[in-house]
Design an enzyme around this catalytic site. Structure first.
Site, PDB file in Angstrom:
ATOM      1  N   CYS A 200       0.863  -1.210  -0.032  1.00 39.13           N
ATOM      2  CA  CYS A 200       0.087   0.043  -0.070  1.00 39.13           C
ATOM      3  C   CYS A 200       1.050   1.256  -0.054  1.00 39.13           C
ATOM      4  CB  CYS A 200      -0.802  -0.110   1.170  1.00 39.13           C
ATOM      5  SG  CYS A 200      -1.644   1.506   1.693  1.00 39.13           S
TER       6      CYS A 200
ATOM      7  N   CYS B 255       0.215   3.503   2.693  1.00 37.73           N
ATOM      8  CA  CYS B 255       0.554   3.421   3.925  1.00 37.73           C
ATOM      9  C   CYS B 255       2.334   3.451   4.290  1.00 37.73           C
ATOM     10  CB  CYS B 255       0.450   1.565   4.042  1.00 37.73           C
ATOM     11  SG  CYS B 255      -1.226   1.101   3.994  1.00 37.73           S
TER      12      CYS B 255
END
Length: 105
Positions: free
Chosen positions: A30, A33
Site C-alpha cells: 500500500c 501506508c
C-alpha cells in the site's frame, strides 16, 4: 518504532492498555501506508510512555481487520480504556495526528 500487534497480542496491548492506543492498519503493498509509516514511527517516539502506537498488517492479521471492518488502508483507530474512540482512513500529516492524539491524553 511502532510495535507490531497480532490477534494474539491485541487484547493485552490494546484493550487492556493503561494508556491510549493508536493502531495503524496497513500493508506492505500500500503506497499511502508507506507514506504514513515514518509519521507513525515518529509519533511512537514523540508520545512514548503517554500513548501506545502499534501497527497491524492486514495481510497477516486479516481476522483483526475484519473485526474492525477495515476495508480501506491505511486505517487508524484510537482506543482509550478498551473502547474504540476514533477512526481515520487515509494519510494524515504528523501535525494533524499529534493534535488528535493530544485530545486523548
Amino acid at each position: 518504532m511502532a510495535m507490531a500487534i497480532t490477534k494474539e497480542t491485541f487484547e493485552r496491548e490494546v484493550l487492556h492498555s493503561e494508556i491510549p492506543v493508536l493502531v495503524d492498519f496497513w500493508a506492505s503493498w500500500c503506497g499511502p501506508c508507506q507514506m504514513l509509516s515514518p509519521i507513525i514511527d515518529a509519533l511512537s517516539e514523540e508520545y512514548k510512555g503517554r500513548f501506545k502506537i502499534g501497527k497491524i498488517n492486514v495481510d497477516e492479521q486479516s481476522e483483526l481487520a475484519a473485526n474492525f471492518a477495515v476495508v480501506s488502508i491505511p486505517t487508524l483507530l484510537i482506543f482509550k480504556d478498551g473502547k474504540m474512540e476514533e477512526r481515520l482512513v487515509g494519510v494524515r500529516s504528523q501535525d494533524d495526528l499529534a493534535e488528535l492524539l493530544d485530545q486523548y491524553l
